[in-house]
Design a protein around this motif. Structure first.
Motif, PDB file in Angstrom:
ATOM      1  N   SER A 148       0.838  -1.192   0.000  1.00 53.77           N
ATOM      2  CA  SER A 148       0.000   0.000   0.000  1.00 53.77           C
ATOM      3  C   SER A 148       0.874   1.242   0.000  1.00 53.77           C
ATOM      4  O   SER A 148       2.103   1.143   0.080  1.00 53.77           O
ATOM      5  CB  SER A 148      -0.921  -0.002   1.211  1.00 53.77           C
ATOM      6  OG  SER A 148      -0.183   0.112   2.385  1.00 53.77           O
ATOM      7  N   ALA A 149       0.250   2.380  -0.104  1.00 57.07           N
ATOM      8  CA  ALA A 149       0.971   3.647  -0.093  1.00 57.07           C
ATOM      9  C   ALA A 149       0.185   4.649   0.726  1.00 57.07           C
ATOM     10  O   ALA A 149      -1.035   4.723   0.616  1.00 57.07           O
ATOM     11  CB  ALA A 149       1.175   4.164  -1.515  1.00 57.07           C
ATOM     12  N   VAL A 150       0.896   5.386   1.543  1.00 54.79           N
ATOM     13  CA  VAL A 150       0.269   6.450   2.330  1.00 54.79           C
ATOM     14  C   VAL A 150       0.687   7.775   1.724  1.00 54.79           C
ATOM     15  O   VAL A 150       1.884   8.036   1.532  1.00 54.79           O
ATOM     16  CB  VAL A 150       0.688   6.373   3.808  1.00 54.79           C
ATOM     17  CG1 VAL A 150       0.083   7.531   4.586  1.00 54.79           C
ATOM     18  CG2 VAL A 150       0.258   5.040   4.407  1.00 54.79           C
ATOM     19  N   ILE A 151      -0.281   8.595   1.430  1.00 57.24           N
ATOM     20  CA  ILE A 151      -0.029   9.869   0.760  1.00 57.24           C
ATOM     21  C   ILE A 151      -0.422  11.019   1.675  1.00 57.24           C
ATOM     22  O   ILE A 151      -1.540  11.025   2.212  1.00 57.24           O
ATOM     23  CB  ILE A 151      -0.823   9.969  -0.549  1.00 57.24           C
ATOM     24  CG1 ILE A 151      -0.487   8.786  -1.460  1.00 57.24           C
ATOM     25  CG2 ILE A 151      -0.546  11.283  -1.256  1.00 57.24           C
ATOM     26  CD1 ILE A 151      -1.329   8.713  -2.711  1.00 57.24           C
ATOM     27  N   SER A 152       0.473  11.946   1.824  1.00 53.11           N
ATOM     28  CA  SER A 152       0.182  13.144   2.622  1.00 53.11           C
ATOM     29  C   SER A 152       0.107  14.337   1.689  1.00 53.11           C
ATOM     30  O   SER A 152       1.034  14.565   0.903  1.00 53.11           O
ATOM     31  CB  SER A 152       1.278  13.374   3.666  1.00 53.11           C
ATOM     32  OG  SER A 152       1.375  12.272   4.531  1.00 53.11           O
ATOM     33  N   GLN A 153      -0.971  15.061   1.776  1.00 47.51           N
ATOM     34  CA  GLN A 153      -1.140  16.248   0.952  1.00 47.51           C
ATOM     35  C   GLN A 153      -1.242  17.471   1.852  1.00 47.51           C
ATOM     36  O   GLN A 153      -1.921  17.455   2.864  1.00 47.51           O
ATOM     37  CB  GLN A 153      -2.446  16.145   0.144  1.00 47.51           C
ATOM     38  CG  GLN A 153      -2.248  15.921  -1.321  1.00 47.51           C
ATOM     39  CD  GLN A 153      -3.524  15.958  -2.118  1.00 47.51           C
ATOM     40  OE1 GLN A 153      -4.141  14.936  -2.343  1.00 47.51           O
ATOM     41  NE2 GLN A 153      -3.904  17.156  -2.549  1.00 47.51           N
ATOM     42  N   LYS A 154      -0.597  18.542   1.415  1.00 44.27           N
ATOM     43  CA  LYS A 154      -0.677  19.810   2.136  1.00 44.27           C
ATOM     44  C   LYS A 154      -0.871  20.950   1.160  1.00 44.27           C
ATOM     45  O   LYS A 154      -0.219  20.945   0.103  1.00 44.27           O
ATOM     46  CB  LYS A 154       0.623  20.072   2.904  1.00 44.27           C
ATOM     47  CG  LYS A 154       0.919  19.128   4.015  1.00 44.27           C
ATOM     48  CD  LYS A 154       2.237  19.518   4.667  1.00 44.27           C
ATOM     49  CE  LYS A 154       2.631  18.538   5.746  1.00 44.27           C
ATOM     50  NZ  LYS A 154       3.927  18.906   6.363  1.00 44.27           N
ATOM     51  N   PRO A 155      -1.651  21.954   1.452  1.00 43.39           N
ATOM     52  CA  PRO A 155      -2.534  22.032   2.609  1.00 43.39           C
ATOM     53  C   PRO A 155      -3.789  21.201   2.392  1.00 43.39           C
ATOM     54  O   PRO A 155      -4.109  20.840   1.267  1.00 43.39           O
ATOM     55  CB  PRO A 155      -2.865  23.521   2.654  1.00 43.39           C
ATOM     56  CG  PRO A 155      -2.856  23.935   1.221  1.00 43.39           C
ATOM     57  CD  PRO A 155      -1.762  23.128   0.577  1.00 43.39           C
TER      58      PRO A 155
END
Lengths: 116, 113
Positions: free
Chosen positions: B1-8
């Motif tokens: 799996s992949a964890v994606i962090s988006q900002k803002p």
């Protein structure tokens, strides 16, 4: 061309009813993936299922089931005994790898409202 | 799996300004994409973010309006330039895993006044 059609724009059911969301797709590739996503009012996309083009077995996960039929290019989604928490927009999507280099095409979505 | 962090995760911006959205993945992935979801609409692909080279844009999207960077296999940015109210949307970063599964960030909800 790659295309996904969700003919049902909106569906409204009463809690505990079964409901089927339709998805019809078009692609020239023989290798592709089909997906269903749920987008609740909070806005995030929740992955529900992925099916590859070589696996036509239907799948059941709790109250959810999926019917994949290559002969009719359909990948329909059924919710059994619907609940209010199932209210959301549901998107069907197609990803193919040869013609479209892994890009995904989404249907327009079906808005499901489950009333208590 | 992949964890994606988006900002803002969300922002309210003034007309004519620009905003850069960041996307960080917890593992190296070959393919990264940027999608836009306008209010009440489906997801539309903006571009494929290519590592070390210019992004590949879909019809209707241009680099001057949506410049994209991808300096490595785990990070990409999308800039929405010279914003107008029509740019108010959710912008989503996604990655295509080798398994064929598409993972999405939680989206950046942009409102342009």
């Amino acid at each position: 061309a790659q295309k996904v059609t969700q003919a049902q724009t909106e569906i409204s059911v009463v809690e505990k009813e079964d409901v089927t969301l339709d998805c019809v797709y078009e692609t020239r590739d023989t290798t592709y993936y089909l997906f269903w996503y749920k987008q609740p009012p909070s806005g995030e996309l929740v992955f529900l299922i992925r099916r590859n083009s070589f696996d036509e077995q239907n799948e059941i996960s709790g109250r959810y089931s999926w019917n994949f039929q290559k002969s009719t290019s359909s990948f329909n989604f059924t919710i059994t005994a619907s609940q209010v928490v199932d209210s959301a927009v549901y998107f069907c999507a197609l990803t193919d790898f040869h013609t479209n280099a892994g890009k995904s095409t989404f249907g327009d979505g079906t808005t499901l409202t489950v009333k208590p | 799996s992949a964890v994606i962090s988006q900002k803002p995760s969300r922002d309210i911006c003034q007309r004519g300004t620009s905003l850069t959205i960041q996307c960080q993945v917890d593992s190296q992935v070959t393919m990264m994409f940027w999608y836009r979801q306008q209010p009440g609409q489906s997801l539309t692909l903006i571009a494929t973010a290519n590592q070390g080279s210019e992004a590949t844009y879909e019809s209707g999207f241009v680099i001057d309006k949506f410049p994209i960077s991808r300096p490595n296999l785990t990070f990409s940015t999308l800039t929405v330039s010279n914003m107008s109210p029509e740019d108010s949307s959710i912008y989503l970063c996604s990655v295509l895993h080798d398994t064929g599964e598409l993972f999405f960030g939680e989206g950046s909800r942009l409102t342009v006044l």
